[in-house]
Design an enzyme around this catalytic site. Sequence first.
Site, PDB file in Angstrom:
ATOM      1  N   MET A 122      15.713  -4.046   0.729  1.00 17.49           N
ATOM      2  CA  MET A 122      14.402  -3.403   0.651  1.00 17.49           C
ATOM      3  C   MET A 122      14.433  -2.290  -0.401  1.00 17.49           C
ATOM      4  O   MET A 122      15.436  -1.602  -0.560  1.00 17.49           O
ATOM      5  CB  MET A 122      14.016  -2.825   2.010  1.00 17.49           C
ATOM      6  CG  MET A 122      13.857  -3.873   3.108  1.00 17.49           C
ATOM      7  SD  MET A 122      12.557  -5.075   2.753  1.00 17.49           S
ATOM      8  CE  MET A 122      11.106  -4.026   2.869  1.00 17.49           C
ATOM      9  N   GLU A 182       0.819  -1.211   0.000  1.00 15.62           N
ATOM     10  CA  GLU A 182       0.000   0.000   0.000  1.00 15.62           C
ATOM     11  C   GLU A 182       0.855   1.265   0.000  1.00 15.62           C
ATOM     12  O   GLU A 182       0.496   2.267  -0.615  1.00 15.62           O
ATOM     13  CB  GLU A 182      -0.939  -0.003   1.213  1.00 15.62           C
ATOM     14  CG  GLU A 182      -2.049  -1.033   1.145  1.00 15.62           C
ATOM     15  CD  GLU A 182      -1.582  -2.451   1.472  1.00 15.62           C
ATOM     16  OE1 GLU A 182      -2.344  -3.397   1.199  1.00 15.62           O
ATOM     17  OE2 GLU A 182      -0.457  -2.617   1.986  1.00 15.62           O
TER      18      GLU A 182
END
Length: 373
Positions: A258, A10
């Site tokens: 990441m 999201e």
Amino acid sequence: IWIHAVSVGEVLGSAALIRKLLHHYPQTQIVVTTMTPTGSDRVKELFGDKVIHCYAPYDLPGPVRRFIKNIRPEMLILFETEIWPNTIHQCYQQGIPVLLANGRMSARSAKGYRKLSGLTKSVMIELSAIAAQSETDGQRFIELGCPREKVLVSGSVKFDVSIPETLKREAAVLRTQWAGRPSFIAASTHEGEDEQVLEAFAKVKRTYQDALLILVPRHPERFDDVATLITKSGFELIRRSSGEPVNAQCDVLLGDTMGELLLLYGCVDVAFVAGSLVPRGGHNMLEPAAWAMPVLSGPHLFNFQSVSELLLSAEAMLIVEDSDALAQQIIKLFSSHEEKEKMGKSAEQVINQNRGALDKQFQLIQSLIKPMA
């Protein structure tokens, strides 16, 4: 402006919307809440001190009331599927508009909400607006009690993905490391999928001995376990986090960093988007599509139904049921440059034909926060 994006997916999906808000409302503080540490990390990586990040309060009247009192939002933007009754009710009582942006409602979720029809209908009525990803999503919100005039079918902002030139150059440099080796990525894998991907890779290696796999688990806490699984499967491993270049001996590059998935998509020939060989509902297949890349997926796609239907109808994506089918399709695409190019161009065309949701949703936001303009 308070934006709630529950986790990594999201946060990434809402990033373009957040950037647009920062640009158009430079004097307004943007508060972004998440529910997971990985979501928190991604907010900090993307925006640094341009936004305030904190964890969202539990959806209980007291904590929500105190949180709203502290940040005093002019508006709340919930992203995709975050329908929190107490949060929405507290905002409604205080005259704070609430938008469900990029709204998504799967058949399974709608069935669950119908079991609490009274509560669901009251929540739907208290929402200021819903920007639904598709006609199907919009209709489900209406059937759950949202007034039709509050629902705008805008499309998904994920179609507005753009690949910066700097990222394209970085991907080209990385690709030179594996010197033309046929390669594929298995992105956002969950427990139970890594084994299937490695089984498929072993079969691919029988035909393409120099094949390279980039394996990217969805959750960082699984990086070490997946690294162990790779070595136990007999493959030579390099971890992306080590900084070592991919050499000729490397079979698998483990994507254990990441924020690099979009980059890694640009370094391979074929993309398998996971969360779909197990019943997790799939993940965002529009990022590899934006690289003009053929997309493979498992059959569990209930979180991306409308997007997957577009890609499937354009023959830009293929469904594989298991590791055997995954291996077969990868071998087929490795062996046919024409088929790979055809699927990739179709994927890119789907992206280009469906852009524009970002502007539609931003206009809706502007209409709800006009006094701030």
